[in-house]
Structures are given as C-alpha cells and as structure tokens.
Scaffold this active site. Structure first.
Site, PDB file in Angstrom:
ATOM      1  N   THR A 125      46.441  -7.142 -98.973  1.00 27.05           N
ATOM      2  CA  THR A 125      46.023  -5.711 -98.720  1.00 27.05           C
ATOM      3  C   THR A 125      44.742  -6.015 -97.509  1.00 27.05           C
ATOM      4  O   THR A 125      43.892  -6.820 -97.624  1.00 27.05           O
ATOM      5  CB  THR A 125      44.967  -5.147 -99.923  1.00 27.05           C
ATOM      6  OG1 THR A 125      43.966  -6.086-100.616  1.00 27.05           O
ATOM      7  CG2 THR A 125      46.008  -4.679-101.267  1.00 27.05           C
ATOM      8  N   ASP A 142      42.261  -2.889-107.802  1.00 22.74           N
ATOM      9  CA  ASP A 142      43.022  -2.733-108.975  1.00 22.74           C
ATOM     10  C   ASP A 142      44.062  -1.808-109.218  1.00 22.74           C
ATOM     11  O   ASP A 142      45.059  -2.026-109.693  1.00 22.74           O
ATOM     12  CB  ASP A 142      42.038  -2.526-110.139  1.00 22.74           C
ATOM     13  CG  ASP A 142      40.729  -3.657-110.095  1.00 22.74           C
ATOM     14  OD1 ASP A 142      41.160  -4.870-109.743  1.00 22.74           O
ATOM     15  OD2 ASP A 142      39.602  -3.702-110.407  1.00 22.74           O
ATOM     16  N   SER A 144      42.425   6.990-105.629  1.00 19.95           N
ATOM     17  CA  SER A 144      41.429   6.371-106.458  1.00 19.95           C
ATOM     18  C   SER A 144      39.920   6.660-105.794  1.00 19.95           C
ATOM     19  O   SER A 144      39.119   6.673-106.546  1.00 19.95           O
ATOM     20  CB  SER A 144      41.619   5.121-106.811  1.00 19.95           C
ATOM     21  OG  SER A 144      41.613   3.976-106.210  1.00 19.95           O
ATOM     22  N   GLY A 195      36.238  -3.369-115.430  1.00 21.71           N
ATOM     23  CA  GLY A 195      36.772  -4.814-115.423  1.00 21.71           C
ATOM     24  C   GLY A 195      38.188  -4.946-114.702  1.00 21.71           C
ATOM     25  O   GLY A 195      38.932  -4.108-114.981  1.00 21.71           O
ATOM     26  N   LYS A 196      38.324  -5.929-113.935  1.00 14.25           N
ATOM     27  CA  LYS A 196      39.714  -5.869-113.360  1.00 14.25           C
ATOM     28  C   LYS A 196      40.932  -6.011-114.182  1.00 14.25           C
ATOM     29  O   LYS A 196      41.965  -5.112-113.792  1.00 14.25           O
ATOM     30  CB  LYS A 196      39.741  -7.248-112.345  1.00 14.25           C
ATOM     31  CG  LYS A 196      38.705  -7.189-111.263  1.00 14.25           C
ATOM     32  CD  LYS A 196      38.734  -8.264-110.381  1.00 14.25           C
ATOM     33  CE  LYS A 196      37.557  -8.409-109.368  1.00 14.25           C
ATOM     34  NZ  LYS A 196      37.132  -7.252-108.643  1.00 14.25           N
ATOM     35  N   GLY A 197      40.799  -6.688-115.035  1.00 14.39           N
ATOM     36  CA  GLY A 197      42.126  -6.481-116.093  1.00 14.39           C
ATOM     37  C   GLY A 197      42.272  -5.109-116.848  1.00 14.39           C
ATOM     38  O   GLY A 197      43.466  -4.651-116.821  1.00 14.39           O
ATOM     39  N   THR A 248      35.176   1.249-105.643  1.00 19.46           N
ATOM     40  CA  THR A 248      35.177   0.552-106.840  1.00 19.46           C
ATOM     41  C   THR A 248      36.719   0.622-107.453  1.00 19.46           C
ATOM     42  O   THR A 248      36.975   1.653-107.888  1.00 19.46           O
ATOM     43  CB  THR A 248      34.102   0.743-107.821  1.00 19.46           C
ATOM     44  OG1 THR A 248      32.737   0.580-107.097  1.00 19.46           O
ATOM     45  CG2 THR A 248      34.105  -0.651-108.926  1.00 19.46           C
ATOM     46  N   ASN A 274      35.620  -4.896-119.015  1.00 23.01           N
ATOM     47  CA  ASN A 274      33.977  -4.444-118.822  1.00 23.01           C
ATOM     48  C   ASN A 274      33.406  -3.168-118.890  1.00 23.01           C
ATOM     49  O   ASN A 274      34.143  -2.255-118.806  1.00 23.01           O
ATOM     50  CB  ASN A 274      33.744  -5.080-117.487  1.00 23.01           C
ATOM     51  CG  ASN A 274      33.912  -6.417-117.078  1.00 23.01           C
ATOM     52  OD1 ASN A 274      33.776  -7.154-118.000  1.00 23.01           O
ATOM     53  ND2 ASN A 274      33.993  -6.540-115.815  1.00 23.01           N
TER      54      ASN A 274
HETATM   55  O1  RIB Z   1      37.625  -4.409-109.267  1.00 22.65           O
HETATM   56  C1  RIB Z   1      36.732  -3.612-109.910  1.00 22.65           C
HETATM   57  C2  RIB Z   1      35.895  -4.151-111.042  1.00 22.65           C
HETATM   58  O2  RIB Z   1      35.388  -5.502-111.051  1.00 22.65           O
HETATM   59  C3  RIB Z   1      34.858  -3.466-111.673  1.00 22.65           C
HETATM   60  O3  RIB Z   1      35.522  -2.294-112.623  1.00 22.65           O
HETATM   61  C4  RIB Z   1      33.988  -4.247-112.380  1.00 22.65           C
HETATM   62  O4  RIB Z   1      33.990  -4.350-113.692  1.00 22.65           O
HETATM   63  C5  RIB Z   1      34.421  -5.802-111.828  1.00 22.65           C
HETATM   64  O5  RIB Z   1      34.738  -6.523-112.712  1.00 22.65           O
END
Ligand code: RIB
Length: 304
Positions: free
Chosen positions: A213, A245, A275, A38-40, A241, A10
C-alpha cells in the site's frame, strides 16, 4: 473457505490533541474516545464485513468483554479467543492531532501472553487448508508460522508494526505478504521505488505474492508472473487509524470470495478510503454494500 485471524485485540484510547505531546508538556485533549481496536480485531472485522466467514483467535483479559461484543456484532466467531484472568487486554494510547495524523503507544497485555500451549489449542481447533491472517502484535509468531505450515494453511502476513524480530524471521512459508511502503523498505533493506522493492521480494520468494500500500499513491500487487497497480480513492479525512487494517481485511476477503485480484484490490482500496471518513479503527470499517455502492457510483460517473 474461511478466514482465521490470529492476532491482537486492543482497547483503543483516542485523545484528540492540537499536536503530539512534547517532552515535559501536559496537554488537555479536546475529546477522548474508548473504542475497540488492535490490528487483529480490526482486520477480522473487515474480513467479516466484506462478507467472509471469519474466526478470531487471540487473548483478552477480564476487561475485554466489550471487545468480544464488537467482534460478535460484526459476525466474527470468537470461540477461539481465550481469557486470561491475570493480565489486562492490550491497550493503544492514540494521540490524534489537528492534521489527522496519529501517534500510538502500545501496551501488548494479553496479546503477548500467547504461548505455544495457546497456539496448539488454536490450531487443534481448526480445519486444515484454510486461510490464516497474521500481523505482528502478538507473541509466538515463529511457532505460529511453523504450525500453520503443518496445517497447509494459506498464510497472509502483515508484518506491522515492523520490528527487528520480523527481519530475522523465516518468512518462506508465507503465501502473501502485505506491507506499506515503509515496512517494505525496512524489511528488504531497500530504498528503491516501490515496484523495485516488490520485485526484489518476489525474486527472493518466488512462491509468495506481495501487496504494497502506498497511501495516497494507491497500491501494488506482484507475484512471479503478474503485476497490477491501482490508484487510491480520495475522501475527506477524519481519522486514518485502522485504514490499513480495513484494506487488508477487504483484500483477504476478496481473495477468499474468489474475486480477481484487481477487483479485490479496488474493494480494499475503496473500503480503506471510506474508513478514514469516520473516527476510530474497527468502528469505521464500512460494509460490503457501502463499498460496492460507492464503486458503482464512481464507475457510472466515469462513463458519463
Ligand atoms: O492499525 C491500527 C491499530 O493499531 C489500532 O487499532 C491500535 O490498536 C494499534 O494496534
């Protein structure tokens, strides 16, 4: 081994706001940032920064070149990322408020243009018996799980964001489930304490471990014959944010690198704590050197 992340990629659009916008209100942000996320993507970057050989699979639009650049800079192989000329890459509109909480509006874009043909292409290009890391921001998850099983992959699944489709999904092929407390409760339909929720998962899925978590309360690991919990590390918060991840990427990498689960959890937890001290998701993920140095310093403080 190597880690294959098949997941979302993302553009994150961050708006710093005094409070989340209310119905009918027009709010001017103090600042705006456009960053990769993006989580991936975030989890792939965390796996690579933690020291694992990492491949990213997924789909971007013509507007996604800077996302590939970020992955490559972090040493993530992007040969398995497809480009769609018709659809825009995923976009996350993220409000960050004065309390450092966030609220996200997610446009899936190309992340939801992953169909069985693209899934087949991905699995046909990779070896059997490697690690697969999945989240819930892409399409075709049931098909992906079936294909991964036939490739005898070790499947780590982070069902985030939690949706009703996940609750209806056959998760019997997963090897490790990684959830936060809210996701765990929603998935299992339980309101009990975290340890009881984990026990319920393991009871119904004896071949699958669970990692939960708990934010400032730390994290738990449970499988059918082992339980371990650690407390969280506290750092000054700039932006949370992507902290989850970072935790997941470090945890999966730790297991990939053969660390004992306690050490993998500690690195994951400390990486996530570091982070939150920086803005953004992927750009805030620390290196393994930073994580190891921080943990070492804490250990020597504790001895003195
Ligand atoms: O987990 C954080 C992510 O969730 C962000 O980077 C955003 O793109 C959403 O997908």
């Amino acid at each position: 081994m190597a880690i294959y992340v098949l997941g979302s990629i993302n553009t994150d659009l961050f708006f710093d706001v005094p409070h989340f916008v209310r119905p009918g209100e027009t709010l001017m942000p103090g600042s705006v940032q456009i960053l990769p996320g993006g989580k991936g993507l975030n989890q792939a970057v965390a796996c690579a920064k933690a020291g694992s050989k990492t491949w990213m699979g997924g789909r971007i639009g013509k507007d996604g070149a800077f996302l590939l650049e970020m992955l490559n800079q972090a040493d993530v192989n992007t040969d398995l990322v497809g480009v769609d000329n018709q659809i825009l890459s995923g976009k996350a509109l993220i409000q960050r408020d004065a309390a450092k909480e966030n609220a996200i509006v997610l446009y899936p874009g190309t992340n939801h243009a992953i169909f069985p043909a693209q899934v087949d292409e991905f699995f046909d290009s990779i070896p059997d018996q490697e690690i697969l890391l999945l989240q819930n921001e892409i399409s075709s998850l049931p098909y992906i799980l079936q294909k991964a099983k036939t490739k005898q992959m070790q499947i780590f699944f982070n069902p985030a964001p939690m949706t009703d489709e996940i609750k209806a999904l056959d998760l019997s092929m997963i090897d490790v489930l990684i959830v936060n407390e809210t996701e765990g409760k929603e998935l299992l339909g339980e309101q009990g304490n975290p340890k009881a929720i984990c026990a319920k998962w393991v009871e119904s899925h004896p071949d699958c471990a669970i990692v939960m978590t708990l934010s400032s309360k730390g994290s738990l690991y449970m499988d059918h014959d082992y339980f371990f919990e650690i407390s969280a590390y506290t750092m000054p918060v700039v932006d949370t944010t992507g902290a989850g991840d970072t935790f997941i990427g470090y945890l999966v990498s730790g297991i990939d690198r053969g660390l004992p689960i306690e050490k993998a959890l500690k690195q994951a937890s400390y990486g996530a704590a570091l982070s939150v001290t920086k803005p953004g998701a992927a750009p805030s993920i620390p290196t393994l050197e930073q994580v190891e140095a921080g943990l070492k310093a804490l250990e020597s403080q504790a001895k003195n």
